[in-house]
Scaffold this motif. Sequence first.
Motif, PDB file in Angstrom:
ATOM      1  N   ASN A   1      -8.624   4.986  -5.694  1.00  0.00           N
ATOM      2  CA  ASN A   1      -7.465   4.868  -6.572  1.00  0.00           C
ATOM      3  C   ASN A   1      -6.450   3.827  -6.085  1.00  0.00           C
ATOM      4  O   ASN A   1      -5.305   3.839  -6.524  1.00  0.00           O
ATOM      5  CB  ASN A   1      -6.764   6.223  -6.704  1.00  0.00           C
ATOM      6  CG  ASN A   1      -7.630   7.252  -7.399  1.00  0.00           C
ATOM      7  OD1 ASN A   1      -8.485   6.897  -8.218  1.00  0.00           O
ATOM      8  ND2 ASN A   1      -7.424   8.518  -7.089  1.00  0.00           N
ATOM      9  N   ALA A   2      -6.862   2.939  -5.196  1.00  0.00           N
ATOM     10  CA  ALA A   2      -5.941   1.902  -4.716  1.00  0.00           C
ATOM     11  C   ALA A   2      -5.605   0.929  -5.843  1.00  0.00           C
ATOM     12  O   ALA A   2      -6.476   0.553  -6.647  1.00  0.00           O
ATOM     13  CB  ALA A   2      -6.567   1.164  -3.547  1.00  0.00           C
ATOM     14  N   ASP A   3      -4.329   0.508  -5.873  1.00  0.00           N
ATOM     15  CA  ASP A   3      -3.897  -0.381  -6.958  1.00  0.00           C
ATOM     16  C   ASP A   3      -4.024  -1.849  -6.590  1.00  0.00           C
ATOM     17  O   ASP A   3      -3.812  -2.730  -7.426  1.00  0.00           O
ATOM     18  CB  ASP A   3      -2.467  -0.056  -7.364  1.00  0.00           C
ATOM     19  CG  ASP A   3      -1.493  -0.139  -6.197  1.00  0.00           C
ATOM     20  OD1 ASP A   3      -1.854  -0.713  -5.135  1.00  0.00           O
ATOM     21  OD2 ASP A   3      -0.372   0.388  -6.325  1.00  0.00           O
ATOM     22  N   GLY A   4      -4.306  -2.180  -5.317  1.00  0.00           N
ATOM     23  CA  GLY A   4      -4.477  -3.568  -4.923  1.00  0.00           C
ATOM     24  C   GLY A   4      -3.187  -4.307  -4.658  1.00  0.00           C
ATOM     25  O   GLY A   4      -3.217  -5.492  -4.282  1.00  0.00           O
ATOM     26  N   GLU A   5      -2.065  -3.677  -4.874  1.00  0.00           N
ATOM     27  CA  GLU A   5      -0.787  -4.324  -4.616  1.00  0.00           C
ATOM     28  C   GLU A   5      -0.050  -3.642  -3.459  1.00  0.00           C
ATOM     29  O   GLU A   5       0.216  -4.263  -2.433  1.00  0.00           O
ATOM     30  CB  GLU A   5       0.069  -4.309  -5.881  1.00  0.00           C
ATOM     31  CG  GLU A   5      -0.513  -5.131  -7.028  1.00  0.00           C
ATOM     32  CD  GLU A   5       0.352  -5.101  -8.272  1.00  0.00           C
ATOM     33  OE1 GLU A   5       1.428  -4.461  -8.206  1.00  0.00           O
ATOM     34  OE2 GLU A   5      -0.024  -5.718  -9.283  1.00  0.00           O
ATOM     35  N   THR A   6       0.254  -2.397  -3.669  1.00  0.00           N
ATOM     36  CA  THR A   6       0.915  -1.649  -2.589  1.00  0.00           C
ATOM     37  C   THR A   6      -0.084  -0.918  -1.719  1.00  0.00           C
ATOM     38  O   THR A   6       0.177  -0.630  -0.552  1.00  0.00           O
ATOM     39  CB  THR A   6       1.920  -0.640  -3.175  1.00  0.00           C
ATOM     40  OG1 THR A   6       1.220   0.247  -4.057  1.00  0.00           O
ATOM     41  CG2 THR A   6       3.012  -1.362  -3.938  1.00  0.00           C
ATOM     42  N   THR A   7      -1.223  -0.579  -2.302  1.00  0.00           N
ATOM     43  CA  THR A   7      -2.283   0.078  -1.534  1.00  0.00           C
ATOM     44  C   THR A   7      -3.568  -0.711  -1.691  1.00  0.00           C
ATOM     45  O   THR A   7      -3.817  -1.347  -2.722  1.00  0.00           O
ATOM     46  CB  THR A   7      -2.500   1.531  -2.026  1.00  0.00           C
ATOM     47  OG1 THR A   7      -2.824   1.508  -3.427  1.00  0.00           O
ATOM     48  CG2 THR A   7      -1.270   2.383  -1.791  1.00  0.00           C
ATOM     49  N   PHE A   8      -4.397  -0.669  -0.623  1.00  0.00           N
ATOM     50  CA  PHE A   8      -5.639  -1.431  -0.606  1.00  0.00           C
ATOM     51  C   PHE A   8      -6.807  -0.466  -0.455  1.00  0.00           C
ATOM     52  O   PHE A   8      -6.677   0.603   0.161  1.00  0.00           O
ATOM     53  CB  PHE A   8      -5.627  -2.448   0.526  1.00  0.00           C
ATOM     54  CG  PHE A   8      -4.545  -3.477   0.389  1.00  0.00           C
ATOM     55  CD1 PHE A   8      -4.788  -4.670  -0.279  1.00  0.00           C
ATOM     56  CD2 PHE A   8      -3.271  -3.245   0.907  1.00  0.00           C
ATOM     57  CE1 PHE A   8      -3.792  -5.616  -0.420  1.00  0.00           C
ATOM     58  CE2 PHE A   8      -2.274  -4.197   0.771  1.00  0.00           C
ATOM     59  CZ  PHE A   8      -2.529  -5.389   0.098  1.00  0.00           C
TER      60      PHE A   8
ATOM     61  N   SER B   1       3.258 -16.306   4.326  1.00  0.00           N
ATOM     62  CA  SER B   1       4.447 -15.580   4.783  1.00  0.00           C
ATOM     63  C   SER B   1       4.094 -14.421   5.710  1.00  0.00           C
ATOM     64  O   SER B   1       4.976 -13.709   6.188  1.00  0.00           O
ATOM     65  CB  SER B   1       5.225 -15.059   3.582  1.00  0.00           C
ATOM     66  OG  SER B   1       4.446 -14.131   2.837  1.00  0.00           O
ATOM     67  N   GLY B   2       2.800 -14.186   5.937  1.00  0.00           N
ATOM     68  CA  GLY B   2       2.385 -13.108   6.813  1.00  0.00           C
ATOM     69  C   GLY B   2       2.173 -11.795   6.117  1.00  0.00           C
ATOM     70  O   GLY B   2       1.929 -10.777   6.772  1.00  0.00           O
ATOM     71  N   GLN B   3       2.203 -11.782   4.771  1.00  0.00           N
ATOM     72  CA  GLN B   3       1.995 -10.552   4.018  1.00  0.00           C
ATOM     73  C   GLN B   3       0.511 -10.386   3.701  1.00  0.00           C
ATOM     74  O   GLN B   3      -0.191 -11.339   3.379  1.00  0.00           O
ATOM     75  CB  GLN B   3       2.797 -10.591   2.713  1.00  0.00           C
ATOM     76  CG  GLN B   3       4.308 -10.628   2.915  1.00  0.00           C
ATOM     77  CD  GLN B   3       4.828  -9.383   3.601  1.00  0.00           C
ATOM     78  OE1 GLN B   3       4.385  -8.277   3.305  1.00  0.00           O
ATOM     79  NE2 GLN B   3       5.769  -9.568   4.509  1.00  0.00           N
ATOM     80  N   GLN B   4       0.052  -9.145   3.794  1.00  0.00           N
ATOM     81  CA  GLN B   4      -1.345  -8.846   3.509  1.00  0.00           C
ATOM     82  C   GLN B   4      -1.605  -8.977   2.004  1.00  0.00           C
ATOM     83  O   GLN B   4      -0.808  -8.523   1.189  1.00  0.00           O
ATOM     84  CB  GLN B   4      -1.687  -7.435   4.005  1.00  0.00           C
ATOM     85  CG  GLN B   4      -3.151  -7.052   3.792  1.00  0.00           C
ATOM     86  CD  GLN B   4      -3.472  -5.712   4.436  1.00  0.00           C
ATOM     87  OE1 GLN B   4      -3.174  -5.495   5.598  1.00  0.00           O
ATOM     88  NE2 GLN B   4      -4.073  -4.821   3.672  1.00  0.00           N
ATOM     89  N   ILE B   5      -2.737  -9.599   1.646  1.00  0.00           N
ATOM     90  CA  ILE B   5      -3.099  -9.792   0.242  1.00  0.00           C
ATOM     91  C   ILE B   5      -4.440  -9.120  -0.028  1.00  0.00           C
ATOM     92  O   ILE B   5      -5.215  -8.850   0.910  1.00  0.00           O
ATOM     93  CB  ILE B   5      -3.169 -11.287  -0.119  1.00  0.00           C
ATOM     94  CG1 ILE B   5      -4.167 -12.014   0.795  1.00  0.00           C
ATOM     95  CG2 ILE B   5      -1.785 -11.927  -0.011  1.00  0.00           C
ATOM     96  CD1 ILE B   5      -4.344 -13.490   0.455  1.00  0.00           C
TER      97      ILE B   5
END
Length: 914
Positions: A681-688, A722-726
């Motif tokens: 149920n991960a949304d790919g934005e806040t959860t992976f 920017s160092g944010q996980q994608i």
Amino acid sequence: MIIFDKKLYVSLTCQKTGHNFTKIAFKPLHTNLFNTVLLSFFLTLGCGNLYSQDIKSKKNSLPTAKQADKPKTTVTESPVDTVKVDSIKPKKTFLDGKVKYRAKDYAKIDQKKKLITLYNEAELYYKDVELKSGIIVLDYEKDEVYAGRIKDSAGVLIQYPNFKQGASEVQPDSIRFNFKTKKALIYNSRTEQGEFRIKAEVTKKENDSVYFLKRARFTTAKDIDDPEYYFLTRKVKFVPGKKIVTGLTNMVIADVPTPIALPFAFFPMSEEKSISGIIIPSYNDSNTRGFSLQNGGYYFALSDNYDLTVLGDYYTNGSYAMRFESAYAKIYKYRGNVNIRFENLINSERGYPDYSKQNIYNIQWSHSKDSKSNPNSTFSASVNLGSSKYFKQSINQANVGSNLNNTLSSSISYNRTFNTLPQARIAVTATHTQNTQTEVINMTLPSLQASIDRVYPFVGKDGVKKGFIKNINLQYNLSGKNSYVTTDSLFFKPQMFRDAEIGMQHSIPLSTNFKVFKYFSASTSANYQETWVNKTIEKSYNIDQSKVIDRTVNGFDAFRTYNFSSSLGTTIYGTFKFGENKRIQAIRHVMRPSISYAYTPSFEKYYDTYALDATGTTIKDYTRFEGGIYGSPGLSNSNIVGFDLSNTFEAKVRDSDSTKTEPKKMMLLNNLNFSTSYNFNADGETTFAWEPVRVSGGTQLFENKMNVNFAATLNPYAIDNSGQQINVFNIDNGGSLFRMTSANVTLNYSFSNKGTGKDDKNQQSQRNGGRNDDLFGTNTDLNDTRNSQFSEDDNEDDVITKFFNAKLPWDMTMAYSLTYSNVNRENKISGNSIMISANMDITPKWKGGVSTGYDFVQKGVTFTQLRFERDLLSWRMAFNWTPLGEFSNWNFFIGIKSGILSDIKWNKRSTINR
């Protein structure tokens, strides 16, 4: 008239002189009736004042005044025909018990002088008296015995007397003892009473309980004839097992009199384990608090089961401290101890800019119940609570391990099992955790745990639990909490109790396990929970304050949740053989893969909305159970699959001992674990979807002396500039399969040439929350400076032999830590430090130790402590020095080891910089 049995002398001539047994008896005179009457007649005619038999004294005594002469009148009583024994009373024997004696050279009996002389290795036993000496002379007319030394062929006096009566034992040069009066005169006596050894020139024994001594010396040294120190007194009254009262007494060190003297002295000699008494304080001075008297107080031996020690400090600037320490125990019941410490600390003087005043305290309680007293219930306590800054600011604690501790924790629990069917259990616990940095305190006072054992409703009469249906079981669990979240300043204040949260949670788990395809173990479970709370919240936008506010709603409320989970796992064994002629014959690999699935539905019915602004167009979901002590129901459903793999590696190695035919086992890796999970149920934005892979492992090397542990986190997703996980895999972004974001390695190595490693000597530091090793130095409790690294057996060996022994005892503990970080492409070593603690016997009487370390990242020396200790036989000298850092200080101590003279000491220390 006394007649000795002739058989006695005949038997003595036939016995060996070394094994004589004497029995002295008296035989009454047998008389003839005719001769007695005839003799009485003639004696009556010849002298009216001479009688053959005793005349009983008249009841009325004659007057003492001089009277006129009267004719002498003789009154003769006719003898009774039935008299067969002379009425002369026999003299009572001087000893009323058996006497045993023996001697190596001879045992001489002098009938005329009434003496028995025993020579060379003489021994005499009578009732509770045991006497051994070179020569023993027994005067059975005076009821006295004498014992002394004899000379050998070189003229040296040997075979000192050893006089033992009951529990008292004396080893003098000579002794005289009277069996009737129990009095004795003893010359150069040597005796032990508790920890004291006593030698006196002349000792007079008045009775079994009182002795008077002349020119006596008291010491705790082992060699009473050549002690390192002693107390010399001229007159002494000594009551064995109770007390010693002396006149003028002064201390002598190395046969040199010191000016330390007392006009009189009292030494308690109770045979009990402990007695009450004053604890003399030590003098010190401080730059910030002035002069002081420290660690003075009183010890109360309240009973055989518990005691109490009251200690205090006082500084001339007004600072003071109080400590209450008590230990208690009852055999087969319980044991424990309590420490309560309070300090009122004033720095500098009032009116100065650095003036400050604060109160700190610490409470420690440890209790354990013997399981033999009641196997169905237990009670235990481990409490360590108080001011967050106590161990950093205390004037009587010096240990960096305790100072660096960030958490204080406590637990008091009572457990009881009810032997019902099914069995029931209940546990009541009070817990406490305290962060010493933030000063936030979390308490449950109390918490309740109750449960009923598993019930298998589908098991047949045979009781066999096999298969999916028969293994179905359920149970009931109950949990209740009364929770407090507060700070140091509000601890046990009214506001703390107003903010309390009360809750209760019921759960009924239903589970079963079974085999799949013979080699796979499967389990599945469902759980139902019902949560009760006494407080909820209500969120709303406040127009006046222009912000969202939370309003607490008091009252009962509840929510209900349920979830489902299952798992499947197996064990795979693999052996790689290399041949029996190889050093490593085989390696065994054990794998335990498992897969798990957990599902929790959404409980959106417990959610409401609130506006984020005054227009009410932007709203957000929330639950009124948010922040509850048992959490809150989930808004979105959870649908997660977990993967785990654990490994162990073991080798079979040919033993170096050729006499052994079987190879020995060697553990290569105790564990090597991999774990990750996938969220459907991960949304790919806040959860992976994929969680990072976590790797951990550990092993032991060098005969289990070195512990090696390692861990790493492997992230499959890439990061942007920017160092944010994608939500893009790292391999698809031009990188490797995984991106290692963190890793760490720790090594702990303890080794020693003593063979068994070193003992744990930092138990108080561990109880304070610090380490149980000495990597941060040894714990220094300044009101107890008598802990020694020397064992009691150190003085037993020959010092010269040990000095020339090339093997000097030593031990070492090493800890190394390396941490790597690469969350945002920093790719750096964030931690790299080593710490070492070493202790060594420099000489048979000198011990030294050092604790230090180096931080390779900060490029500086970590905590360093130097410690030295000198064994002065009856005395101990110690010096600890922390030269660097915030806790730099030094401490010097010298004092008598014996606890009975623990107040004879000198302790000097610097002020701890805090």
